[in-house]
Design a protein around this motif. Structure first.
Motif, mmCIF file in Angstrom:
data_model
loop_
_atom_site.group_PDB
_atom_site.id
_atom_site.type_symbol
_atom_site.label_atom_id
_atom_site.label_comp_id
_atom_site.label_asym_id
_atom_site.label_seq_id
_atom_site.Cartn_x
_atom_site.Cartn_y
_atom_site.Cartn_z
ATOM 1 N N ALA C 229 53.992 30.278 37.704
ATOM 2 C CA ALA C 229 53.348 29.308 38.269
ATOM 3 C C ALA C 229 51.976 28.773 37.407
ATOM 4 N N PRO C 230 51.515 27.559 37.361
ATOM 5 C CA PRO C 230 50.674 27.219 36.490
ATOM 6 C C PRO C 230 49.825 28.025 35.878
ATOM 7 N N SER C 231 48.876 28.707 36.823
ATOM 8 C CA SER C 231 47.754 29.603 36.466
ATOM 9 C C SER C 231 47.828 30.852 37.280
ATOM 10 N N ASN C 242 35.333 33.821 43.759
ATOM 11 C CA ASN C 242 34.058 33.974 42.879
ATOM 12 C C ASN C 242 34.757 34.346 41.437
ATOM 13 N N ASN C 243 35.398 35.394 41.333
ATOM 14 C CA ASN C 243 35.856 36.091 40.173
ATOM 15 C C ASN C 243 36.595 34.765 39.474
ATOM 16 N N SER C 244 37.482 34.184 39.704
ATOM 17 C CA SER C 244 38.435 33.110 39.255
ATOM 18 C C SER C 244 37.478 31.916 38.949
ATOM 19 N N GLU C 245 36.419 31.414 39.548
ATOM 20 C CA GLU C 245 35.708 30.335 39.495
ATOM 21 C C GLU C 245 34.993 30.754 38.337
ATOM 22 N N LEU C 246 34.325 32.086 38.303
ATOM 23 C CA LEU C 246 33.634 32.429 37.096
ATOM 24 C C LEU C 246 34.516 32.231 35.785
ATOM 25 N N PHE C 247 35.631 32.678 36.001
ATOM 26 C CA PHE C 247 36.460 32.984 34.900
ATOM 27 C C PHE C 247 36.761 31.514 34.205
ATOM 28 N N PHE C 248 37.006 30.552 35.152
ATOM 29 C CA PHE C 248 37.306 29.172 34.604
ATOM 30 C C PHE C 248 36.066 28.673 33.908
ATOM 31 N N LYS C 249 34.947 29.092 34.225
ATOM 32 C CA LYS C 249 33.690 28.646 33.407
ATOM 33 C C LYS C 249 33.474 29.262 32.313
ATOM 34 N N SER C 250 34.065 30.467 32.038
ATOM 35 C CA SER C 250 33.743 31.183 31.006
ATOM 36 C C SER C 250 34.370 30.907 29.681
ATOM 37 N N PRO C 251 34.023 31.336 28.478
ATOM 38 C CA PRO C 251 34.459 31.197 27.268
ATOM 39 C C PRO C 251 35.812 31.869 27.119
ATOM 40 N N HIS C 252 35.969 32.760 28.140
ATOM 41 C CA HIS C 252 37.480 33.355 28.148
ATOM 42 C C HIS C 252 38.529 32.301 28.396
ATOM 43 N N ARG C 253 38.220 31.459 29.052
ATOM 44 C CA ARG C 253 39.394 30.709 29.648
ATOM 45 C C ARG C 253 39.993 29.871 28.329
ATOM 46 N N ALA C 255 39.707 30.762 25.240
ATOM 47 C CA ALA C 255 40.335 31.666 24.199
ATOM 48 C C ALA C 255 41.611 31.814 24.709
ATOM 49 N N TYR C 256 41.849 32.163 25.975
ATOM 50 C CA TYR C 256 42.959 32.838 26.501
ATOM 51 C C TYR C 256 44.024 31.791 26.479
ATOM 52 N N GLU C 257 43.674 30.369 26.835
ATOM 53 C CA GLU C 257 44.600 29.301 26.738
ATOM 54 C C GLU C 257 45.344 29.234 25.313
ATOM 55 N N GLU C 258 44.331 29.350 24.257
ATOM 56 C CA GLU C 258 44.603 29.060 22.804
ATOM 57 C C GLU C 258 45.767 30.357 22.403
ATOM 58 N N ASN C 259 45.434 31.330 23.025
ATOM 59 C CA ASN C 259 46.102 32.504 22.426
ATOM 60 C C ASN C 259 47.253 33.036 23.438
ATOM 61 N N ASP C 260 47.437 32.174 24.295
ATOM 62 C CA ASP C 260 48.392 32.454 25.610
ATOM 63 C C ASP C 260 48.346 33.627 25.991
ATOM 64 N N PHE C 261 47.070 34.072 26.362
ATOM 65 C CA PHE C 261 46.831 35.314 27.469
ATOM 66 C C PHE C 261 47.035 34.864 28.646
ATOM 67 N N THR C 266 45.306 39.611 31.832
ATOM 68 C CA THR C 266 44.944 40.258 30.570
ATOM 69 C C THR C 266 44.144 41.446 30.534
ATOM 70 N N CYS C 267 43.401 41.637 31.734
ATOM 71 C CA CYS C 267 42.413 42.771 31.750
ATOM 72 C C CYS C 267 43.001 43.528 32.995
ATOM 73 N N HIS C 268 43.311 43.007 33.855
ATOM 74 C CA HIS C 268 43.951 43.529 34.901
ATOM 75 C C HIS C 268 45.059 44.057 35.381
ATOM 76 N N ASP C 269 45.891 43.787 34.424
ATOM 77 C CA ASP C 269 47.519 43.941 34.753
ATOM 78 C C ASP C 269 47.900 43.188 35.873
ATOM 79 N N TYR C 270 49.039 43.323 36.067
ATOM 80 C CA TYR C 270 49.789 42.791 37.345
ATOM 81 C C TYR C 270 50.569 43.917 38.085
#
Lengths: 162, 377, 423
Positions: C229-231, C242-253, C255-261, C266-270
Motif C-alpha cells: 500500500a502507498p504508505s 497522532n503518531n502518524s501525523e507527527l511522523f509526517f511532519k518530522s524530518p524522518h519522513r 529521510a525515510y523516503e530518500e532511503n526507502d525505509f 523502521t523502528c516498530h517492526d511489523y
C-alpha cells in the motif's frame, strides 16, 4: 524535722515522723495524680473537640459533584472537573444539553477534552475521538467513555454516577 | 496544720453537724442515695489467687464507654446510605480532624470489648460465679455478650466496604436455612431480598438505636446485681474454712480498676494510632465476591464449623443442623446457672468445668484453623 | 453498541425461528431428506446448515444451489437436480465469488435482511491479491468460503464465526502459516507466530480486547490495502492518528523516503510489533536511534536529549509516586496528589507521542508540564508524611501523660491501702 534529730529515739518518734513525712509525700502523690489526670483529660478532650469542628470541605459524597454553575459554560464548550480522584468532563452541546462523562480516555488513561471545532470529545495523547454519547468513534480508544448523569438543581449542574 | 485550715472552708461550704453538705441534703430531699452509698461502702472484693479476673468486667465496661463516646462522635459525620456511607467514613478518616483516630478507636475498642467480654464470661464460668443468688447476673451478662456480637455484626457493614458487604451477605444468608422463620428473618435483616442500601439503613438503626437501648437496660441491671450481691467467692475457697481476706471496693478496688482502665486506654490508643483500621474499597453489589471474605474474628469459629459439617446429616441439611446446634448452645449457655445442680448445692461440678474447657478449646482451635488455612474462606 | 444489540436481537429471533423453519421446509425439502439418507459425506452440508446464518434467515439449499426440491419429493433425484431448473450444484473454486455475489452484490435484496449491510464485497475482492490471482487462474488463493466457511457460515458478530476478530488470525493462518501450502509463493509464513507475540496479538488474543487490530484491520477485509500500500504510516495512522501525523511532519519522513525505509516499521517492526519501550530511545544498548545516527551527529545528540527528558520526568514521577504511596499506606488522604500524578502520567504519555515529531522543544514543553505536576505531588506526599510524624508524636505524648497518671494512681493506691487495709 531533720533525720539526725530522730536518730536518738527511733522507736518513739517513728509514728510522728511518719505523719509529718506523710504530708509532703501525700502532696507529691496528689500533684502527680492531678497532673496526670489533667494532661490525660486534655489529650482526650483536645481530639474530641477538634473532631466536632466541621471541616471546611463539607462534601463527603463523591458519587455526585457540582461540576459547574448554570451559565458558566457557553454552548458548544466543555470543561474538566474533579470527580473523586479522577477527572470528569462536562459538555454543553450546541443544542443546549449538558452531557457528562469520565474524562479518562479508555486507551491510555489520558485526560480528554472537548474540541469546539470537532463538536465532540477528543483525547490529545493519541488523537482519539468520542462522540457526545461517549462512544469511541475514531482512533485508538477501545471502549466508550463512562457516561454520568447530569441534573440541574438551582444554579448548580450536578453530575452523578449512574 | 491542715486540720485548722480546713475548718473555715467547711464552714463556707455550709455543713451541718452530721458533716453533710447543703448539696447532699438537697439531693437527699429528692432521692435518698444513702442505700447505694451503703452498698458501695459495704462491698468487699475477696482476695485470693484468682482475684485478677475480677477486673475483666470493669475493663469490658471501660471499652463499652469508649464505644458510646466514639460512636456518638462518628454519628456527627456518618451517613447511613449505600451511596454516601463509604464516602462519609472516608471523609471522617481524611478530612475531619482526628477523625482517623476516632474511627480507629471505635473499631479497635469494639474488638477489644468483645475480647474482654469473652474472657470475663469464661472466668466467671470457671469460677462458678453464677451460683445462687447470681443467676440473673449471669443471664444478663450472657445476653449482653450476645448483644455485643449483634453490635459487631451490624457495625461491620456500616463502612459499606467490599469485605463487609460480602461478609454480611453470607452472614445473613445463613439465617435463611432456619425452617419456617428463616425466610422471614432473612428479609427482616436485609430489608428485602438482597443486601442493599436498605440493609445498611436497617443495620444502622439496630446499631445506634435498638441495640444500645436494650444494652443500656441490661447493663444497668447487670451492674446493679453486681453491686448488690458483691463479688462471688469461688467454691474451692468457700469450702475451705479459713476466712479469705477482703479488700474494700471503695476506694481500694475502684482505684485499682481505674489503673486497669488506664492500661487499657494506653493499649487502645497505641493500637489505634499505630495500626489505623483500614477502610478497604467501596462495596459494589455487582462486582464478583473478592477473595478473603471473612466475618469478624468472633464469628469465625461458627463459620468454620459450618464448613466442616457435611451437606446432609441423616436427611437433615448440614448447615441447618449447625445453626440449630449453635442456637441450642447459646440457649444452654444462658441456662447454665439453672442446669448446674451441683454448683447450686455448693458441691463441685467437674462436668461443667470440663464442658467449658472443651468448648473453649473448640472455639480457639476452629478460629486458629480458619486463620492458618486462609484458603478455606 | 446500538447496532450490536439490534443484531443480537435479530439473531436471537432467527435462532428461535430456526426449528420452525426447518420443520416447515423439512416437509417439502427433498434435498435434506435425501442427503441425510445417503449419510456420510453427503450429509455433511445438511448438518452444517444448522448453525448457518443463511438458514437462520430462512434460506434453504435451493436458494444457493438452484434446482427444485419439490420435484424430488417422489424420489426423483434427477428432476430435483435438473440443470434446466437452475441447478448449479457445487461451484468450481474460481466461480465461488460470483456464486455468492448473486445475492451479496444485490443491494436491494440484501437490505431486506439488514438495512446496513455492505454489498460491494465482490468488487473489492477483485482488487485484492487473492481476487486478482483467482481471476488469473490461481485456484489456491482464498475465496469467500476459505475465510467464511461453507455450510455453517455464522454471522460476523458471532464469537464462533471464523471471521470474528479473535478468530481472524488463525483463519488467515490456516493458509499463510502452512509452509507446504505456501511453498509456491515467495512470501514468509511466520506472520501468525509473529503477530501472536506482538502487542496487538496479545491484546486481542490473550486479553480479548476487541479494539486491538486483527490481520484484516491493517490488510483490509475483502479489498485490502495489501502489502505494498502507498504508505505504511497511513495504515498505522488509522488508529495511531497522532503518531502518524507527527511522523509526517518530522524530518524522518523525508529521510525515510530518500532511503526507502518503511516508515513506522523502521523502528516498530511489523507483525511482531512490541509494546514500545523508552529503551528504544537514546543511545543505549537497545536503542534504535543509533542504528542510523552515528556518534557526534545531530541526531545522536537529539536522541540523548529526548531520552533524558523522558527519564527525568519518569524519575520525578517515581520519587513522588513512592512517597505518595508511602503516605497512602500510612493511612493518609492523598487523592489530590494521586490526581496530580495521574496528570503527570498524562504528560509522560503525551511526551512519548511527541517523540515522533523529533522536535526537542515540543518534547521539553510537555515533559516540563509533567515535572511541575510531579513536584506538586511530591510536596503533598511530604506533607502527608509529616502528618504521620505528628500522629506518632501525639501518641507518644499522650502515652507519657497516661504513664504519669498511672504512676500517680499507683502511689495513691499504696497510700489508700494503708488508710483502708484489707479486712
Amino acid at each position: 524535722m531533720s533525720s539526725e534529730a530522730q536518730k536518738p529515739e527511733p522507736t518513739k518518734t517513728s509514728d510522728t515522723s511518719q505523719s509529718v513525712d506523710a504530708m509532703p509525700r501525700r502532696r507529691f502523690v496528689n500533684f502527680i495524680l492531678g497532673g496526670g489526670l489533667l494532661t490525660t483529660l486534655g489529650s482526650i478532650v483536645v481530639p474530641l473537640f477538634n473532631f466536632m469542628i466541621p471541616p471546611k470541605i463539607q462534601e463527603a459524597v463523591q458519587n455526585s459533584v457540582v461540576a459547574a454553575k448554570v451559565g458558566e459554560l457557553p454552548r458548544n464548550s466543555g470543561k474538566v472537573f474533579k470527580f473523586g480522584s479522577k477527572p470528569g468532563m462536562l459538555v454543553h452541546n450546541e443544542q443546549g444539553e449538558y452531557k457528562a462523562f469520565s474524562a479518562v480516555c479508555t486507551h491510555l488513561e489520558c485526560t480528554v477534552q472537548y474540541r469546539e471545532d470537532f463538536k465532540h470529545v477528543w483525547c490529545a495523547c493519541h488523537n482519539g475521538h468520542f462522540d457526545l454519547t461517549g462512544k469511541n468513534i475514531i482512533g485508538p480508544p477501545p471502549r466508550p467513555l463512562e457516561v454520568y448523569d447530569v441534573d440541574i438543581s438551582g444554579d448548580d449542574i450536578v453530575v452523578s454516577r449512574v | 496544720m491542715a486540720e485548722v485550715t480546713q475548718e473555715p472552708q467547711r464552714a463556707q461550704a455550709g455543713v451541718n453537724e452530721a458533716g453533710e453538705s447543703k448539696l447532699k441534703l438537697w439531693l437527699k430531699d429528692r432521692y435518698d442515695f444513702s442505700a447505694l452509698g451503703y452498698l458501695i461502702k459495704k462491698k468487699e472484693v475477696p482476695q485470693h489467687r484468682h482475684s485478677i479476673w475480677y477486673y475483666l468486667g470493669g475493663i469490658t465496661l471501660f471499652f463499652f464507654i469508649i464505644q458510646v463516646v466514639t460512636g456518638i462522635m462518628l454519628l456527627l459525620y456518618y451517613r447511613p446510605t449505600a451511596e454516601a456511607a463509604f464516602e462519609s467514613v472516608q471523609f471522617i478518616m481524611t478530612e475531619v480532624k482526628f477523625g482517623w483516630l476516632i474511627r480507629s478507636l471505635h473499631s479497635w475498642s469494639a474488638n477489644l470489648m468483645i475480647g474482654a467480654a469473652f474472657v470475663h464470661m469464661f472466668s466467671v464460668f470457671f469460677m462458678k460465679a453464677y451460683r445462687r443468688p447470681r443467676e440473673l447476673t449471669w443471664v444478663s451478662g450472657v445476653l449482653l455478650l450476645f448483644l455485643s456480637l449483634g453490635f459487631g455484626f451490624s457495625g461491620y457493614l456500616l463502612p459499606w466496604n467490599e469485605l463487609a458487604y460480602f461478609a454480611t451477605k453470607v452472614g445473613t444468608e445463613i439465617v435463611a436455612v432456619v425452617p419456617f422463620v428463616g425466610d422471614f428473618f432473612l428479609k427482616f435483616l436485609r430489608g428485602g431480598e438482597d443486601v442493599t442500601g436498605a440493609t445498611l439503613t436497617r443495620l444502622f438503626g439496630f446499631h445506634v438505636a435498638v441495640l444500645p437501648m436494650i444494652c443500656t437496660i441490661l447493663l444497668m441491671a447487670h451492674l446493679l446485681f453486681v453491686q448488690k450481691q458483691g463479688m462471688s467467692v469461688p467454691p474451692q475457697f468457700e469450702r475451705n474454712d479459713t476466712k479469705l481476706k477482703a479488700m474494700p471496693f471503695f476506694p481500694n478496688f475502684l482505684l485499682r480498676d481505674l489503673l486497669g482502665w488506664i492500661v487499657a486506654l494506653a493499649v487502645l490508643i497505641a493500637a489505634a494510632a499505630i495500626f489505623p483500621w483500614e477502610l478497604g474499597v467501596k462495596a459494589d453489589p455487582f462486582a464478583p465476591a473478592p477473595s478473603g471474605i471473612k466475618p469478624e474474628w468472633f464469628f469465625v469459629f461458627m463459620f468454620q464449623t459450618l464448613k466442616y459439617i457435611p451437606a446432609k446429616v441423616l436427611f437433615i441439611d448440614g448447615e441447618l443442623l449447625g445453626i440449630l446446634a449453635f442456637g441450642v448452645g447459646g440457649g444452654l449457655l444462658v441456662a447454665v446457672p439453672f442446669l448446674d445442680k451441683n454448683a447450686r448445692l455448693g458441691k463441685s461440678s467437674k462436668l461443667f468445668t470440663i464442658a467449658g474447657i472443651v468448648v473453649l478449646i473448640y472455639m480457639i482451635a476452629m478460629t486458629l484453623v480458619a486463620y492458618l488455612l486462609p484458603q478455606t474462606f | 453498541m446500538q447496532s450490536n444489540t439490534a443484531a443480537f436481537l435479530m439473531l436471537t429471533f432467527w435462532l428461535a425461528m430456526a426449528p420452525a423453519l426447518s420443520a416447515q421446509t423439512g416437509e417439502v425439502n427433498s434435498c435434506v431428506s435425501c442427503h441425510l439418507e445417503e449419510g456420510e459425506e453427503l450429509a455433511v452440508p445438511v448438518e452444517g446448515m444448522r448453525n448457518d446464518v443463511h438458514a437462520q434467515n430462512g434460506l434453504s439449499c435451493a436458494d444457493c444451489h438452484g434446482g427444485d426440491p419439490k420435484a424430488g419429493l417422489d424420489g426423483d433425484m434427477d428432476a430435483a437436480m435438473d440443470p434446466d431448473k437452475g441447478y448449479i450444484g457445487v461451484p468450481s473454486r474460481k466461480d465461488i465469488p460470483t456464486f455468492c455475489a448473486r445475492c451479496h452484490s444485490n443491494t436491494a435484496y440484501m437490505r431486506k435482511f439488514n438495512p446496513r449491510v455492505a454489498s460491494n464485497q465482490l468488487e473489492r475482492y477483485k482488487t485484492s491479491i487473492h481476487g486478482k490471482r483467482l481471476i488469473n487462474g490461481d485456484e489456491k488463493v482464498a475465496t469467500c468460503v476459505d475465510c467464511h466457511g461453507v455450510h455453517g457460515i455464522r454471522a460476523s458478530n458471532d464469537a464462533l464465526s471464523l471471521i470474528y476478530p479473535t478468530n481472524v488470525p488463525s483463519t488467515c493462518g490456516r493458509c499463510h502459516a502452512d509452509a507446504e501450502y505456501m511453498a509456491d509463493y515467495d512470501i514468509p509464513i511466520n506472520q501468525l507466530t509473529s503477530y501472536t507475540k506482538s502487542v496487538h496479538g496479545v491484546a486481542l488474543l490473550d486479553r480479548g480486547d476487541l479494539g486491538a487490530p486483527a490481520c484484516n484491520d491493517c490488510h483490509g477485509n475483502h479489498g485490502a490495502a495489501p502489502p505494498g500500500a502507498p504508505s505504511i504510516a497511513f495504515i498505522c495512522g488509522q488508529c495511531h492518528l497522532n503518531n502518524s501525523e507527527l511522523f509526517f511532519k518530522s524530518p524522518h519522513r523525508v529521510a525515510y523516503e530518500e532511503n526507502d525505509f518503511p516508515e513506522c516499521e523502521t523502528c516498530h517492526d511489523y507483525h511482531d510489533i512490541q509494546h514500545p519501550s523508552d529503551e528504544m530511545l537514546g543511545v543505549g544498548e537497545n536503542s534504535i536511534c543509533i542504528e542510523c545516527h552515528e556518534e557526534d551527529s545531530k541526531g545522536y545528540a537529539t536522541a540523548i536529549a529526548m531520552r533524558n527528558q523522558i527519564e527525568f520526568l519518569k524519575s520525578k514521577m517515581s520519587t513522588a509516586d513512592s512517597l505518595v504511596a508511602l503516605a497512602e499506606r500510612a493511612g493518609m488522604e492523598v487523592s489530590d496528589a494521586l490526581y496530580q500524578l495521574n496528570d503527570a502520567d498524562d504528560a509522560l504519555v503525551k511526551a512519548r507521542t511527541q517523540i515522533h515529531s523529533l522536535d526537542l522543544d515540543n518534547i521539553v514543553n510537555v515533559t516540563n508540564e509533567g515535572v511541575t505536576l510531579a513536584d506538586a505531588a511530591l510536596l503533598a506526599g511530604t506533607n502527608a508524611l509529616s502528618e504521620v510524624q505528628f500522629r506518632r508524636k501525639g501518641l507518644a505524648v499522650s502515652l507519657v501523660f497516661l504513664l504519669i497518671l498511672a504512676v500517680g494512681l499507683y502511689l495513691k493506691i499504696k497510700e489508700i491501702d494503708i488508710k483502708h487495709p484489707l479486712r
